[in-house]
Design a protein around this motif. Structure first.
Motif, PDB file in Angstrom:
ATOM      1  N   ASN A   1       0.819  -1.208   0.000  1.00 59.91           N
ATOM      2  CA  ASN A   1       0.000   0.000   0.000  1.00 59.91           C
ATOM      3  C   ASN A   1       0.856   1.263   0.000  1.00 59.91           C
ATOM      4  O   ASN A   1       0.482   2.274  -0.609  1.00 59.91           O
ATOM      5  CB  ASN A   1      -0.936   0.014   1.211  1.00 59.91           C
ATOM      6  N   ALA A   2       1.999   1.212   0.688  1.00 56.36           N
ATOM      7  CA  ALA A   2       2.911   2.356   0.681  1.00 56.36           C
ATOM      8  C   ALA A   2       3.431   2.611  -0.731  1.00 56.36           C
ATOM      9  O   ALA A   2       3.528   3.761  -1.182  1.00 56.36           O
ATOM     10  CB  ALA A   2       4.075   2.118   1.646  1.00 56.36           C
ATOM     11  N   ILE A   3       3.775   1.543  -1.443  1.00 54.39           N
ATOM     12  CA  ILE A   3       4.233   1.683  -2.827  1.00 54.39           C
ATOM     13  C   ILE A   3       3.096   2.206  -3.703  1.00 54.39           C
ATOM     14  O   ILE A   3       3.307   3.038  -4.603  1.00 54.39           O
ATOM     15  CB  ILE A   3       4.780   0.353  -3.345  1.00 54.39           C
ATOM     16  N   ASP A   4       1.879   1.746  -3.448  1.00 59.54           N
ATOM     17  CA  ASP A   4       0.721   2.255  -4.186  1.00 59.54           C
ATOM     18  C   ASP A   4       0.575   3.761  -4.021  1.00 59.54           C
ATOM     19  O   ASP A   4       0.200   4.471  -4.971  1.00 59.54           O
ATOM     20  CB  ASP A   4      -0.562   1.569  -3.714  1.00 59.54           C
ATOM     21  N   ASP A   5       0.848   4.269  -2.808  1.00 60.95           N
ATOM     22  CA  ASP A   5       0.764   5.711  -2.577  1.00 60.95           C
ATOM     23  C   ASP A   5       1.706   6.467  -3.508  1.00 60.95           C
ATOM     24  O   ASP A   5       1.339   7.509  -4.063  1.00 60.95           O
ATOM     25  CB  ASP A   5       1.125   6.036  -1.121  1.00 60.95           C
ATOM     26  N   ILE A   6       2.921   5.949  -3.657  1.00 58.73           N
ATOM     27  CA  ILE A   6       3.900   6.594  -4.535  1.00 58.73           C
ATOM     28  C   ILE A   6       3.438   6.526  -5.980  1.00 58.73           C
ATOM     29  O   ILE A   6       3.509   7.523  -6.726  1.00 58.73           O
ATOM     30  CB  ILE A   6       5.285   5.934  -4.368  1.00 58.73           C
ATOM     31  N   PHE A   7       2.944   5.374  -6.392  1.00 56.51           N
ATOM     32  CA  PHE A   7       2.504   5.227  -7.778  1.00 56.51           C
ATOM     33  C   PHE A   7       1.207   5.993  -8.057  1.00 56.51           C
ATOM     34  O   PHE A   7       0.953   6.377  -9.204  1.00 56.51           O
ATOM     35  CB  PHE A   7       2.394   3.743  -8.151  1.00 56.51           C
ATOM     36  N   ASP A   8       0.416   6.255  -7.026  1.00 61.63           N
ATOM     37  CA  ASP A   8      -0.740   7.142  -7.210  1.00 61.63           C
ATOM     38  C   ASP A   8      -0.274   8.541  -7.599  1.00 61.63           C
ATOM     39  O   ASP A   8      -0.892   9.202  -8.458  1.00 61.63           O
ATOM     40  CB  ASP A   8      -1.564   7.210  -5.923  1.00 61.63           C
ATOM     41  N   LEU A   9       0.802   9.012  -6.970  1.00 62.46           N
ATOM     42  CA  LEU A   9       1.359  10.318  -7.341  1.00 62.46           C
ATOM     43  C   LEU A   9       1.927  10.289  -8.752  1.00 62.46           C
ATOM     44  O   LEU A   9       1.748  11.234  -9.524  1.00 62.46           O
ATOM     45  CB  LEU A   9       2.436  10.732  -6.331  1.00 62.46           C
ATOM     46  N   LEU A  10       2.602   9.189  -9.112  1.00 63.03           N
ATOM     47  CA  LEU A  10       3.152   9.077 -10.463  1.00 63.03           C
ATOM     48  C   LEU A  10       2.034   9.070 -11.507  1.00 63.03           C
ATOM     49  O   LEU A  10       2.146   9.703 -12.566  1.00 63.03           O
ATOM     50  CB  LEU A  10       4.005   7.814 -10.581  1.00 63.03           C
ATOM     51  N   ARG A  11       0.952   8.369 -11.215  1.00 61.66           N
ATOM     52  CA  ARG A  11      -0.190   8.356 -12.137  1.00 61.66           C
ATOM     53  C   ARG A  11      -0.833   9.740 -12.228  1.00 61.66           C
ATOM     54  O   ARG A  11      -1.241  10.183 -13.310  1.00 61.66           O
ATOM     55  CB  ARG A  11      -1.221   7.308 -11.687  1.00 61.66           C
ATOM     56  N   ALA A  12      -0.927  10.413 -11.092  1.00 59.64           N
ATOM     57  CA  ALA A  12      -1.463  11.776 -11.098  1.00 59.64           C
ATOM     58  C   ALA A  12      -0.576  12.703 -11.921  1.00 59.64           C
ATOM     59  O   ALA A  12      -1.069  13.636 -12.573  1.00 59.64           O
ATOM     60  CB  ALA A  12      -1.584  12.295  -9.666  1.00 59.64           C
ATOM     61  N   SER A  13       0.728  12.445 -11.899  1.00 59.47           N
ATOM     62  CA  SER A  13       1.664  13.254 -12.692  1.00 59.47           C
ATOM     63  C   SER A  13       1.437  13.042 -14.181  1.00 59.47           C
ATOM     64  O   SER A  13       1.453  13.996 -14.975  1.00 59.47           O
ATOM     65  CB  SER A  13       3.104  12.899 -12.324  1.00 59.47           C
ATOM     66  N   ASN A  14       1.234  11.798 -14.576  1.00 64.35           N
ATOM     67  CA  ASN A  14       0.922  11.521 -15.992  1.00 64.35           C
ATOM     68  C   ASN A  14      -0.397  12.173 -16.404  1.00 64.35           C
ATOM     69  O   ASN A  14      -0.530  12.711 -17.510  1.00 64.35           O
ATOM     70  CB  ASN A  14       0.866  10.010 -16.226  1.00 64.35           C
ATOM     71  N   LYS A  15      -1.374  12.124 -15.500  1.00 65.28           N
ATOM     72  CA  LYS A  15      -2.663  12.768 -15.783  1.00 65.28           C
ATOM     73  C   LYS A  15      -2.489  14.278 -15.893  1.00 65.28           C
ATOM     74  O   LYS A  15      -3.109  14.936 -16.757  1.00 65.28           O
ATOM     75  CB  LYS A  15      -3.656  12.425 -14.674  1.00 65.28           C
ATOM     76  N   TYR A  16      -1.650  14.838 -15.047  1.00 62.25           N
ATOM     77  CA  TYR A  16      -1.368  16.281 -15.066  1.00 62.25           C
ATOM     78  C   TYR A  16      -0.774  16.697 -16.410  1.00 62.25           C
ATOM     79  O   TYR A  16      -1.111  17.754 -16.950  1.00 62.25           O
ATOM     80  CB  TYR A  16      -0.425  16.606 -13.913  1.00 62.25           C
ATOM     81  N   ILE A  17       0.086  15.861 -16.971  1.00 59.94           N
ATOM     82  CA  ILE A  17       0.639  16.145 -18.301  1.00 59.94           C
ATOM     83  C   ILE A  17      -0.482  16.177 -19.335  1.00 59.94           C
ATOM     84  O   ILE A  17      -0.565  17.100 -20.169  1.00 59.94           O
ATOM     85  CB  ILE A  17       1.696  15.096 -18.694  1.00 59.94           C
ATOM     86  N   ASP A  18      -1.336  15.182 -19.274  1.00 54.74           N
ATOM     87  CA  ASP A  18      -2.430  15.109 -20.251  1.00 54.74           C
ATOM     88  C   ASP A  18      -3.369  16.303 -20.129  1.00 54.74           C
ATOM     89  O   ASP A  18      -3.900  16.799 -21.142  1.00 54.74           O
ATOM     90  CB  ASP A  18      -3.223  13.811 -20.066  1.00 54.74           C
ATOM     91  N   GLU A  19      -3.576  16.779 -18.902  1.00 56.19           N
ATOM     92  CA  GLU A  19      -4.522  17.891 -18.691  1.00 56.19           C
ATOM     93  C   GLU A  19      -3.907  19.249 -19.018  1.00 56.19           C
ATOM     94  O   GLU A  19      -4.610  20.144 -19.509  1.00 56.19           O
ATOM     95  CB  GLU A  19      -5.014  17.875 -17.242  1.00 56.19           C
ATOM     96  N   THR A  20      -2.623  19.434 -18.757  1.00 56.81           N
ATOM     97  CA  THR A  20      -1.983  20.737 -19.019  1.00 56.81           C
ATOM     98  C   THR A  20      -1.439  20.839 -20.442  1.00 56.81           C
ATOM     99  O   THR A  20      -1.208  21.948 -20.921  1.00 56.81           O
ATOM    100  CB  THR A  20      -0.835  20.976 -18.017  1.00 56.81           C
ATOM    101  N   MET A  21      -1.193  19.706 -21.085  1.00 56.68           N
ATOM    102  CA  MET A  21      -0.738  19.636 -22.489  1.00 56.68           C
ATOM    103  C   MET A  21       0.451  20.570 -22.784  1.00 56.68           C
ATOM    104  O   MET A  21       0.316  21.582 -23.476  1.00 56.68           O
ATOM    105  CB  MET A  21      -1.898  19.955 -23.433  1.00 56.68           C
ATOM    106  N   PRO A  22       1.607  20.264 -22.216  1.00 53.48           N
ATOM    107  CA  PRO A  22       2.781  21.121 -22.424  1.00 53.48           C
ATOM    108  C   PRO A  22       3.108  21.341 -23.900  1.00 53.48           C
ATOM    109  O   PRO A  22       3.628  22.416 -24.267  1.00 53.48           O
ATOM    110  CB  PRO A  22       3.901  20.351 -21.715  1.00 53.48           C
ATOM    111  N   TRP A  23       2.867  20.381 -24.758  1.00 57.37           N
ATOM    112  CA  TRP A  23       3.185  20.516 -26.177  1.00 57.37           C
ATOM    113  C   TRP A  23       2.338  21.616 -26.843  1.00 57.37           C
ATOM    114  O   TRP A  23       2.778  22.227 -27.808  1.00 57.37           O
ATOM    115  CB  TRP A  23       3.000  19.180 -26.886  1.00 57.37           C
ATOM    116  N   ILE A  24       1.140  21.876 -26.308  1.00 63.23           N
ATOM    117  CA  ILE A  24       0.307  22.974 -26.809  1.00 63.23           C
ATOM    118  C   ILE A  24       0.829  24.305 -26.273  1.00 63.23           C
ATOM    119  O   ILE A  24       0.937  25.303 -27.015  1.00 63.23           O
ATOM    120  CB  ILE A  24      -1.170  22.778 -26.406  1.00 63.23           C
ATOM    121  N   LEU A  25       1.159  24.322 -24.974  1.00 65.47           N
ATOM    122  CA  LEU A  25       1.720  25.538 -24.379  1.00 65.47           C
ATOM    123  C   LEU A  25       2.992  25.966 -25.096  1.00 65.47           C
ATOM    124  O   LEU A  25       3.260  27.171 -25.260  1.00 65.47           O
ATOM    125  CB  LEU A  25       2.020  25.308 -22.889  1.00 65.47           C
TER     126      LEU A  25
END
Length: 553
Positions: free
Chosen positions: A453-477
């Motif tokens: 579960n502790a490792i899941d917590d870290i990977f939840d942040l990593l998944r949120a980071s990937n989602k953040y990329i998709d939502e902010t779309m740096p390539w468009i900015l």
């Protein structure tokens, strides 16, 4: 502290001894004590200590991946405690006496000592291969251990806890254990399923029944002593309450073991010999334990497999009670790792070995699988296909892809030089809060020994980071000249999420955490979002290669 009858309890006597050690040296000792009290009164955070012990591996054969799980689990806990600022002592090693060892050595024409030397080294090599950070690797053939075991046996005999009698019973040679008829399963050993034989010989016995009530009371009054709850219930209901039989603690049918001091026809039975390694190797002796012993003992945590909980949760605490020593603060009986949902066995041909898996997939991929896929209270399952699926889905896709594309964008858009323009938008607040919440979440699960579960917590942040990329779309900015500060802010946030994730991953995946920080070229070890760092990124490198699952493997 008194037990109600006016007698001092075991714990209070032990604490008195610890205080005597501290006060040794007259004025100097008193000054040290006053100095410690002064800082304690001021509320200063004094150095914290934590000791963790694994069961010692039996040198009957090369350990398979299920055996290896325990050392990796303990290592993750030890590393995390160091990460929290504890001074950690982490002990493991090998159990090297007994009839099975003598038979195995005889079958291949070498001495038992040569046999143990070979297997013990092989076990140590695998522990090292898995990048485990133990402080001491012990062996029960060490002369000092053997000498102290003899003195422990003598002490227990002289105080009336051990007596000489005759034993006749059903004996399992591989498990080196006697069983009653009612304990057998289909007429075979309840632990390993092999045939048992009838043995009769003179033997010394330990009076387990003498300490039965005391142990039961201790377990009931210390709810955190045995974990998980299912193991505690098993120990109480299946073993203690039905009544403890006195334990055979010597043998005469073989001589590969520690000689009984008062009768050298006998050797000390393997469990009294093996279990006492936890104290003989940290400075315990019958007459005068060392200063080191009082600093390390009692153990904060014992990590043992669920198949040997009877020995570690009944025999071992009772031996300590008889020696007037405190018990470990917690004993965790971890579950098994199954192969295709079946117990690993050479006879079944379903055994996997750590060195083979590491050669094929890498150390951290195997560490990740072991730590993430075995639940706190239930057996885990392993197959090559499951390993490969987890590498692709978690390590390559979630982790590796995030790091690679973030650093690649940092190099492409800003030549690797990134600071924080602090152009915050609404979408950022939840993301930054998730970074800052990681510490609390991971600690909460690690305190409960819920490693996956502790490792899941870290990977939840990593998944949120990937989602953040998709939502902010740096390539468009990047296409808008007026959005460059916003683009740099987004990348800075991503780099901070990777940095914090790398720090928290390091106890579980040491090499990977270091590689992530190396690519970031960042030495700041803050465990929450920092807004003023300067990133000078290195070139991106692949952390985990995707595996082509369509190929025959």
């Amino acid at each position: 502290m008194e037990d109600g009858s006016g007698a001092k309890t075991m714990t209070s006597r032990y604490e008195e001894k610890r205080m005597k050690i501290m006060k040794k040296g007259g004025t100097t000792g008193l000054l040290v004590l006053l100095f410690m009290i002064f800082f304690w009164k001021r509320g200063e955070n004094m150095e914290k200590k934590y000791s963790i012990f694994t069961a010692i591996a039996y040198t009957s054969a090369k350990p398979h991946i299920g055996n290896t799980y325990e050392i990796v689990l303990a290592d993750a806990i030890a590393r995390f405690k160091r990460f929290q600022g504890f001074q950690v002592y982490f002990q493991t090693g090998t159990d090297e006496h007994g009839e099975k060892i003598a038979l195995n050595a005889s079958n291949i024409g070498i001495t038992p000592q040569e046999y143990c030397d070979n297997i013990s080294q092989e076990i140590k090599n695998i522990w090292d291969l898995m990048n485990t950070s133990y402080d001491k690797f012990v062996r029960t053939t060490d002369k000092r251990h053997e000498e102290i075991v003899g003195r422990i046996f003598q002490k227990l005999y002289e105080q009336g806890d051990i007596y000489l009698s005759k034993y006749e019973g059903l004996y399992c040679i591989p498990c080196e254990s006697f069983f009653t008829e009612s304990q057998l399963v289909d007429g075979k050993c309840p632990d390993c399923g092999r045939e048992v034989v009838i043995k009769s010989e003179d033997a010394y016995f330990f009076k387990m029944s003498k300490y039965q009530k005391k142990l039961e009371d201790y377990i009931e009054s210390h709810p955190d002593f045995i974990e998980p709850e299912s193991r505690k219930n098993e120990i109480i209901n299946n073993f203690i309450r039905p009544g403890l039989f006195d334990l055979c603690v010597s043998r005469t049918s073989f001589d590969w073991g520690v000689k009984v001091p008062m009768n050298e026809k006998h050797v000390v039975y393997v469990w009294l010999d093996a279990l006492t390694n936890y104290i003989t190797n940290v400075g315990y002796d019958v007459a005068a334990p060392s200063n080191e012993f009082y600093q390390i003992w009692p153990a904060d945590l014992h990590v043992v497999g669920k198949d040997i909980i009877r020995f570690h949760m009944i025999y071992w605490p009772i031996f300590l009670m008889a020696l007037d020593l405190p018990l470990p603060k917690k004993i965790y009986g971890h579950p098994w790792l199954l192969m295709n949902n079946d117990k690993m066995s050479k006879s079944k041909g379903n055994v996997l070995y750590a060195d083979d898996l590491v050669k094929q997939y890498g150390v951290d991929a195997i560490r990740y699988y072991l730590l993430h896929e075995i639940p706190y209270n239930h057996d885990g399952n392993i197959t090559l296909s499951l390993i490969e699926e987890r590498i692709n889905s978690d390590l390559a896709n979630v982790l590796g892809n995030l790091v690679n594309r973030t650093i690649t964008m940092g190099q492409k858009y800003f030549q690797g030089h990134i600071q924080n323009p602090n152009q915050i938008e609404e979408i950022d607040h939840l993301f930054l809060a998730k970074i800052n919440d990681l510490d609390q979440q991971v600690i909460l699960h690690m305190d409960k020994l819920e490693i996956g579960n502790a490792i899941d917590d870290i990977f939840d942040l990593l998944r949120a980071s990937n989602k953040y990329i998709d939502e902010t779309m740096p390539w468009i900015l990047a296409k808008n000249e007026e959005k460059q500060d916003r683009l740099e802010t987004v990348l800075y946030h991503l780099l901070e999420s990777i940095r914090v994730s790398a720090i928290y991953l390091s106890p579980f995946l040491p090499e990977t955490g270091q590689k992530m920080l190396c690519q970031l070229n960042q030495k700041n070890d803050s465990r929450s979002f920092e807004s003023t760092l300067k990133y000078e990124l290195n070139q991106p490198e692949i952390l985990f290669q995707r595996i082509d699952l369509s190929k025959d493997r």
